[in-house]
Design a protein around this motif. Sequence first.
Motif, short mmCIF file in Angstrom:
data_model
loop_
_atom_site.label_atom_id
_atom_site.label_comp_id
_atom_site.label_asym_id
_atom_site.label_seq_id
_atom_site.Cartn_x
_atom_site.Cartn_y
_atom_site.Cartn_z
N ASP A 586 0.82 -1.21 0.00
CA ASP A 586 0.00 0.00 0.00
C ASP A 586 0.86 1.27 0.00
O ASP A 586 0.36 2.37 0.21
CB ASP A 586 -0.95 0.01 1.20
N THR A 587 2.16 1.09 -0.24
CA THR A 587 3.10 2.21 -0.28
C THR A 587 3.91 2.14 -1.57
O THR A 587 4.43 1.07 -1.93
CB THR A 587 4.04 2.16 0.93
N VAL A 588 3.99 3.25 -2.27
CA VAL A 588 4.76 3.33 -3.52
C VAL A 588 6.16 3.86 -3.20
O VAL A 588 6.30 4.87 -2.51
CB VAL A 588 4.06 4.25 -4.54
N LEU A 589 7.16 3.17 -3.70
CA LEU A 589 8.55 3.56 -3.45
C LEU A 589 9.12 4.28 -4.66
O LEU A 589 9.23 3.71 -5.74
CB LEU A 589 9.39 2.32 -3.12
N ASN A 590 9.49 5.53 -4.49
CA ASN A 590 10.16 6.30 -5.55
C ASN A 590 11.67 6.12 -5.39
O ASN A 590 12.36 6.95 -4.80
CB ASN A 590 9.77 7.78 -5.46
N TYR A 591 12.17 5.03 -5.93
CA TYR A 591 13.55 4.61 -5.69
C TYR A 591 14.57 5.63 -6.16
O TYR A 591 15.70 5.67 -5.66
CB TYR A 591 13.81 3.27 -6.38
N TRP A 592 14.22 6.48 -7.13
CA TRP A 592 15.18 7.48 -7.64
C TRP A 592 15.50 8.54 -6.60
O TRP A 592 16.47 9.29 -6.76
CB TRP A 592 14.65 8.11 -8.92
N ASN A 593 14.71 8.63 -5.55
CA ASN A 593 14.97 9.61 -4.50
C ASN A 593 15.70 9.01 -3.29
O ASN A 593 15.77 9.65 -2.24
CB ASN A 593 13.65 10.24 -4.03
N LEU A 594 16.24 7.82 -3.45
CA LEU A 594 16.95 7.17 -2.35
C LEU A 594 18.46 7.27 -2.47
O LEU A 594 19.18 6.79 -1.59
CB LEU A 594 16.55 5.69 -2.27
N LEU A 595 18.95 7.90 -3.52
CA LEU A 595 20.39 7.89 -3.77
C LEU A 595 21.18 8.65 -2.71
O LEU A 595 22.37 8.41 -2.53
CB LEU A 595 20.70 8.47 -5.16
N GLN A 596 20.54 9.60 -2.03
CA GLN A 596 21.24 10.37 -1.01
C GLN A 596 21.22 9.69 0.35
O GLN A 596 21.87 10.16 1.29
CB GLN A 596 20.62 11.77 -0.89
N ALA A 597 20.48 8.61 0.48
CA ALA A 597 20.40 7.92 1.76
C ALA A 597 21.69 7.14 2.02
O ALA A 597 22.34 6.66 1.10
CB ALA A 597 19.20 6.98 1.77
#
Length: 764
Positions: A586-597
């Motif tokens: 029920d959650t969409v992951l925008n993986y392109w915004n994880l690069l700074q993690a």
Amino acid sequence: MLVQDREVAAPKSVLKGLPAGHPSRFSEAKGLDLSTWVSENFYKIVTFGLLVATVAGLFFLYNSGDAAALRSIEKNQSGSLQSVHFPQVNFNSVAQITDTTSPYSSFRSERWIVVSVSRPPSDSLRSLVRIKGWQVLAIGNSKTPADWSLKGAIFLSLEQQASLGFLVMEYLPYDSFVRKSIGYLFAIQHGAKMIFDADDRGEVIGGDLGKHFDVELAGEGAGQDVILQYSHEDPNRTVVNPYIHFGQRSVWPRGLPLENVGEIGHEEYYTEIFGGKQFIQQGISNGLPDVDSVFYFTRKSGLEAFDISFDDHAPKVALPQGMMAPLNSFNTMYHSSAFWGLMLPVSVSSMASDVLRGYWAQRLLWEIGGCVVVYPPTVHRYDRIEAYPFSEEKDLHVNVGRLTKFLVSWGSSKHGLFEKILELSYNMAKEGFWTEKDVMFTAAWLQDLLAVGYRQPRLMSLEIDRPRASIGLGDRKEFVPRKLPSVHLGVEEAETVNYEIGNLIRWRKYLGNVVLIMFCSGSVERTALEWRLLYGRIFKTVIILAEHKNAELAVEEGHLDQLYKMLPTIFNRYTGAEGFLLLQDDTVLNYWNLLQADKSKLWITNKVSKSWTTVSTTGNSEWFLKQAKLVQKVVSTMPVHFQVSFKEAVKNSHHSLTICSSEVFYIPRHFVPDFADLVSLVGDLDIHHKVAIPMFFMSMDSTQNFDPVFSKMVYKRKPPPSINSTFYFPQAPAVHPWSIASEHEFIKLIRVMAEGDPLLMELV
């Protein structure tokens, strides 16, 4: 640093050429005609200019810190390169040294990992300690914290090192990793048969050295595998770049002569040998491989960390006599027959010491019939984005090409290996590759080896002294290396220089070793394949869990209220994974915004107030009170580090319970053992997933250390009346809630996600 070539001009030679006097020095003054004065005093002007230039050059060398260049000039002036003292050593009368002072005097182990430590124990070092069957030995220096300690590791402080009685102590600097030489001697003294030379920022892939290296070369467990070997047909080819063999043709190792960097073609063919004499085994490092400052500064932009991957399916490859490759001091396996080759030179810079050792040892290895074998990726090293000191390497770049040619042509008539070793060190000092200090250090090192019980190997006849046999067609073995994505001047190499494809490569590169674990609450028949299609492009693998098992769709059974208890089993399947990301459908992951993690930290929604909440146990339902009591029961049994961390996080929240909906969270590899320990503490207690996860996270680390990557996610407790593109936000790391129950709804999701990943439109 290395001593410069002897051809450097010496100021003294200029002064010797000056005339003693001038016949008309005090003659009658003439008219002040400038052209006449210049012509008559030309030699004075030239002499004065040369003198000024010499003084200025010396001043620059002193102030720029280039002590090696200055020493070279001074040595050429005095002729000291021709007067290197050859130490007289009687190797037959060396007294034994036994360990009577350290707390480990009675300890014995056959397999050792030796590291130098200058900072508190790293996570990588902790992972080395957990490798079964291997003893970690940490060698301190003047930079090491006084309270350095790590359970499971033997630590030798400067004071403990001094008490061991080794002759090499006299020559070792206090602030350098070359003090590892003491560690090597200590390990040999305490029963070593194998030594893995490592550093404190490399993690062994899979946590098992035996899966990567050939640790048994003789006996029942020894493998008699045939190994590929570089062709020896070209006698003029003295050095090779092994990175090409493992799929990275535009990356070169530190210590490769720069004139060889442009040789990027793969081998036309190989030969084969048996692997029983591979006494030195060099592993390749993923992440930040062993590269020099030229590569480091020209192949990256800004503060971006290197994360280079090599082909882990490429076969290991041996180097024939007459051919060398750079070796390092942080991913190399030494068998006992090559323990003499562990000596780290002390008169050169730290960036050159292990490279020179490697070339020196390779040449001597031929004298006992041994060889070097290079292995596919064995460790992952993390780029700390620290500046590489080019000034510490430039003499390496100047001299290493000359060094390899010198070593291949060198020969000795001595009748014992240690005599040959000492002679080569002496000859290298005469040639200016290191100084007389390393000749004396070699003599001390060899005596210490004998003193701790080491027996020098027997000599064998050299193959390079024989006529080279022609390689028949039947003896030629082919292997074509892969061409993996790499970096070139800070730009990704790809078949298509397309912006979208470049982004996909970056996302895959960053998250490609992370396992995605997805729980589907709805029907998986219409969504399981779609989820794998969406996220499988980015992650290492996608594991799907649901309330009911579906073998055809590879969906495993799991129950959300106790889901955390399944995770350790899944973690154990993927020992090489960098981390694990759990996501509910029920959650969409925008993986392109994880690069700074930061993939070394925990990620969770602790800063999302609607997801992470603290509920009072007073006045609420009995369920909350029961869960709180179960949490207190588990906390009371926790080891001190878990308990302190948890109580620090909840110290101002008495009579309350922390709940996290846990739709998305990430656990890095080094926290996996902690997570498993906490699950075992829960045991059969009926603690809900939403209660257990925040309890585990607060126990594993301080909430201040959590990465805040999910703090900006879109989060609503109830879905809006209409889930559409206006609710979706591509700049957020995740969006909740978003319901997918059919292929049609999945296609709608793909179309809105394409704003962040345009290539998704190819799926529809």
